[in-house]
Design a protein around this motif. Structure first.
Motif, PDB file in Angstrom:
ATOM      1  N   HIS A 221       0.820  -1.209   0.000  1.00 43.75           N
ATOM      2  CA  HIS A 221       0.000   0.000   0.000  1.00 43.75           C
ATOM      3  C   HIS A 221       0.858   1.266   0.000  1.00 43.75           C
ATOM      4  O   HIS A 221       0.327   2.372  -0.059  1.00 43.75           O
ATOM      5  N   HIS A 222       2.169   1.112   0.123  1.00 52.91           N
ATOM      6  CA  HIS A 222       3.086   2.238   0.078  1.00 52.91           C
ATOM      7  C   HIS A 222       4.478   1.704  -0.280  1.00 52.91           C
ATOM      8  O   HIS A 222       4.716   0.498  -0.276  1.00 52.91           O
ATOM      9  N   ASP A 223       5.388   2.609  -0.611  1.00 52.73           N
ATOM     10  CA  ASP A 223       6.783   2.255  -0.926  1.00 52.73           C
ATOM     11  C   ASP A 223       6.893   1.205  -2.023  1.00 52.73           C
ATOM     12  O   ASP A 223       7.771   0.342  -1.985  1.00 52.73           O
ATOM     13  N   LEU A 224       6.025   1.298  -3.016  1.00 58.12           N
ATOM     14  CA  LEU A 224       6.073   0.324  -4.111  1.00 58.12           C
ATOM     15  C   LEU A 224       7.373   0.465  -4.918  1.00 58.12           C
ATOM     16  O   LEU A 224       7.925  -0.531  -5.386  1.00 58.12           O
ATOM     17  N   ALA A 225       7.866   1.681  -5.044  1.00 59.86           N
ATOM     18  CA  ALA A 225       9.124   1.888  -5.771  1.00 59.86           C
ATOM     19  C   ALA A 225      10.277   1.190  -5.058  1.00 59.86           C
ATOM     20  O   ALA A 225      11.147   0.571  -5.701  1.00 59.86           O
ATOM     21  N   GLY A 226      10.295   1.262  -3.737  1.00 57.76           N
ATOM     22  CA  GLY A 226      11.333   0.570  -2.980  1.00 57.76           C
ATOM     23  C   GLY A 226      11.227  -0.940  -3.126  1.00 57.76           C
ATOM     24  O   GLY A 226      12.238  -1.640  -3.242  1.00 57.76           O
ATOM     25  N   LEU A 227      10.005  -1.436  -3.124  1.00 56.66           N
ATOM     26  CA  LEU A 227       9.809  -2.871  -3.305  1.00 56.66           C
ATOM     27  C   LEU A 227      10.274  -3.298  -4.694  1.00 56.66           C
ATOM     28  O   LEU A 227      10.886  -4.354  -4.853  1.00 56.66           O
ATOM     29  N   TRP A 228       9.978  -2.477  -5.715  1.00 57.36           N
ATOM     30  CA  TRP A 228      10.456  -2.788  -7.058  1.00 57.36           C
ATOM     31  C   TRP A 228      11.986  -2.817  -7.088  1.00 57.36           C
ATOM     32  O   TRP A 228      12.594  -3.679  -7.717  1.00 57.36           O
ATOM     33  N   GLY A 229      12.626  -1.886  -6.385  1.00 56.39           N
ATOM     34  CA  GLY A 229      14.086  -1.870  -6.347  1.00 56.39           C
ATOM     35  C   GLY A 229      14.658  -3.154  -5.776  1.00 56.39           C
ATOM     36  O   GLY A 229      15.625  -3.706  -6.311  1.00 56.39           O
ATOM     37  N   MET A 230      14.073  -3.644  -4.696  1.00 55.01           N
ATOM     38  CA  MET A 230      14.550  -4.900  -4.122  1.00 55.01           C
ATOM     39  C   MET A 230      14.266  -6.076  -5.045  1.00 55.01           C
ATOM     40  O   MET A 230      15.075  -7.004  -5.163  1.00 55.01           O
ATOM     41  N   ALA A 231      13.113  -6.050  -5.711  1.00 61.66           N
ATOM     42  CA  ALA A 231      12.798  -7.116  -6.666  1.00 61.66           C
ATOM     43  C   ALA A 231      13.797  -7.112  -7.820  1.00 61.66           C
ATOM     44  O   ALA A 231      14.194  -8.181  -8.310  1.00 61.66           O
ATOM     45  N   TRP A 232      14.223  -5.923  -8.248  1.00 63.51           N
ATOM     46  CA  TRP A 232      15.211  -5.851  -9.324  1.00 63.51           C
ATOM     47  C   TRP A 232      16.556  -6.419  -8.867  1.00 63.51           C
ATOM     48  O   TRP A 232      17.195  -7.197  -9.583  1.00 63.51           O
ATOM     49  N   LEU A 233      17.009  -6.027  -7.675  1.00 63.56           N
ATOM     50  CA  LEU A 233      18.258  -6.580  -7.154  1.00 63.56           C
ATOM     51  C   LEU A 233      18.188  -8.099  -7.074  1.00 63.56           C
ATOM     52  O   LEU A 233      19.137  -8.806  -7.455  1.00 63.56           O
ATOM     53  N   TYR A 234      17.068  -8.589  -6.591  1.00 60.75           N
ATOM     54  CA  TYR A 234      16.896 -10.034  -6.430  1.00 60.75           C
ATOM     55  C   TYR A 234      16.897 -10.742  -7.777  1.00 60.75           C
ATOM     56  O   TYR A 234      17.618 -11.727  -7.986  1.00 60.75           O
ATOM     57  N   ALA A 235      16.090 -10.240  -8.724  1.00 55.44           N
ATOM     58  CA  ALA A 235      15.994 -10.877 -10.038  1.00 55.44           C
ATOM     59  C   ALA A 235      17.320 -10.804 -10.786  1.00 55.44           C
ATOM     60  O   ALA A 235      17.761 -11.785 -11.403  1.00 55.44           O
ATOM     61  N   ALA A 236      17.971  -9.642 -10.755  1.00 53.11           N
ATOM     62  CA  ALA A 236      19.237  -9.492 -11.466  1.00 53.11           C
ATOM     63  C   ALA A 236      20.298 -10.431 -10.911  1.00 53.11           C
ATOM     64  O   ALA A 236      21.090 -11.012 -11.676  1.00 53.11           O
TER      65      ALA A 236
END
Length: 355
Positions: free
Chosen positions: A202-217
């Protein structure tokens, strides 16, 4: 019957059979019999009675609990919010209370409640349960982040088959750029699932995307680099690293305090745990502990970049390309060079079983 064809099939059945054994051992070993393993809980109070109660609870658990005393209820809440403890018992004058944080672990909160319920029953009064960190209504058990982890993981390691096998004819620098692009797409899909689709964040979606990118990469670069060395065995290696050991140690279903020491140890540095715990910190605990989780993900990405760089050096060093390998059973008039595209198609078919 052509013996070489049968041998070819039997050889390729080794991978799914090993996956079957590995998945069974990992998932059943991690999830079938959860029980407290040094589960950290607290008893609120500073006097002798509190210390005696804490010691009796710990002794009664046979080593399954680590029980401490804290002076005040506020101190217990602070420890819960920093995930230093799983639950705290407050022996009130009227009704005893257990304080938990289900956003940290729904199963852990249930385990803490179960630990202290007998104390209330001895007094003949119901146990009051107070939750100081609840998940969002769209994810009442708090396990949605674990399933988000699965989605991003599958998108990442399944893409390795295409990048490593079907892309075998491309230079490593091109594959690396494609890997970077795929990591952005996969993490973007994860962010869409977590935000607009299922409303986990419900908040900080950009931060969550950043962690998902680090994880996926991290997963993608490890896999693309390993493919140079392991070829069709890459899928099995990826399944071991990022499914069997990763999902089970992530803390998404059971935190390490409810698992055996092996998975609890992996939880301290594995990338899935970094993503899940980092997402919890970001979404539910005002960023407490987020730095450690991010550095865990960064370390895995650096490992992936290192493996990819070593693979590039290996390929640049003039090793014989896989396309020059000819089947041993080929007849003289059939012995022709296999193109990288054809070779990649065959390896991609072999690796698809991992998806």
């Amino acid at each position: 019957m052509r013996p070489h064809a049968l041998r070819h099939v039997l050889t390729h059945l080794i991978t799914p059979l090993l996956m079957c054994i590995g998945m069974g051992l990992a998932y059943m070993g991690a999830f079938v019999t959860p029980e407290p393993n040094h589960l950290p809980v607290a008893v609120v109070g500073s006097g002798p009675e509190a210390k005696v109660l804490a010691q009796s609870v710990e002794d009664g658990a046979g080593g399954g609990l680590d029980v401490r005393t804290v002076a005040t209820r506020a101190d217990a809440v602070d420890l819960l919010e920093s995930r230093g403890i799983t639950g705290a018992y407050v022996s009130g004058d009227e009704a005893p209370e257990v304080v938990v944080a289900t956003a940290a672990s729904d199963m852990g909160a249930m385990a803490a409640e179960k630990v202290f319920t007998p104390l209330a029953e001895q007094r003949g009064v119901p146990l009051k349960v107070t939750d100081v960190a609840t998940p969002v209504d769209d994810d009442p058990t708090g396990q949605g982040l674990f399933f988000l982890l699965i989605a991003v993981s599958i998108g990442s390691y399944a893409s390795v088959a295409a990048l490593g096998a079907a892309g075998a004819a491309l230079p490593m620098r091109v594959r690396a750029l494609l890997t970077l692009g795929v990591s952005v797409v996969v993490s973007g899909v994860g962010a869409l699932l977590a935000g607009p689709v299922f409303h986990l964040a419900h908040h900080d979606l950009a931060g969550l995307w950043g962690m998902a990118w680090l994880y996926a990469a991290g997963i993608l670069f490890v896999g693309v680099g390993l493919h140079t060395f392991l070829k069709r065995w890459t899928t099995l290696a990826m399944m071991v690293l990022f499914v069997m050991l990763n999902f089970t140690s992530s803390g998404g279903l059971f935190r390490p305090e409810l698992q055996n020491g092996f998975f609890g140890t992996l939880h301290a540095f594995w990338n899935g745990a970094g993503f899940v715990e980092g997402a919890r910190s970001l979404l539910y605990f005002e960023g407490d502990g987020l730095g450690r989780s991010v550095w865990t993900l960064v370390a895995w990405l650096l490992l992936g970049l290192l493996v990819t760089a070593v693979a590039a050096l290996r390929e640049r060093g003039g090793t014989a390309p896989a396309s020059a390998t000819l089947p041993k059973h080929a007849k003289p008039d059939e012995r022709k060079a296999v193109s990288p595209v054809e070779r990649g198609a065959e390896e991609g078919t072999e690796e698809t079983v991992g998806v």
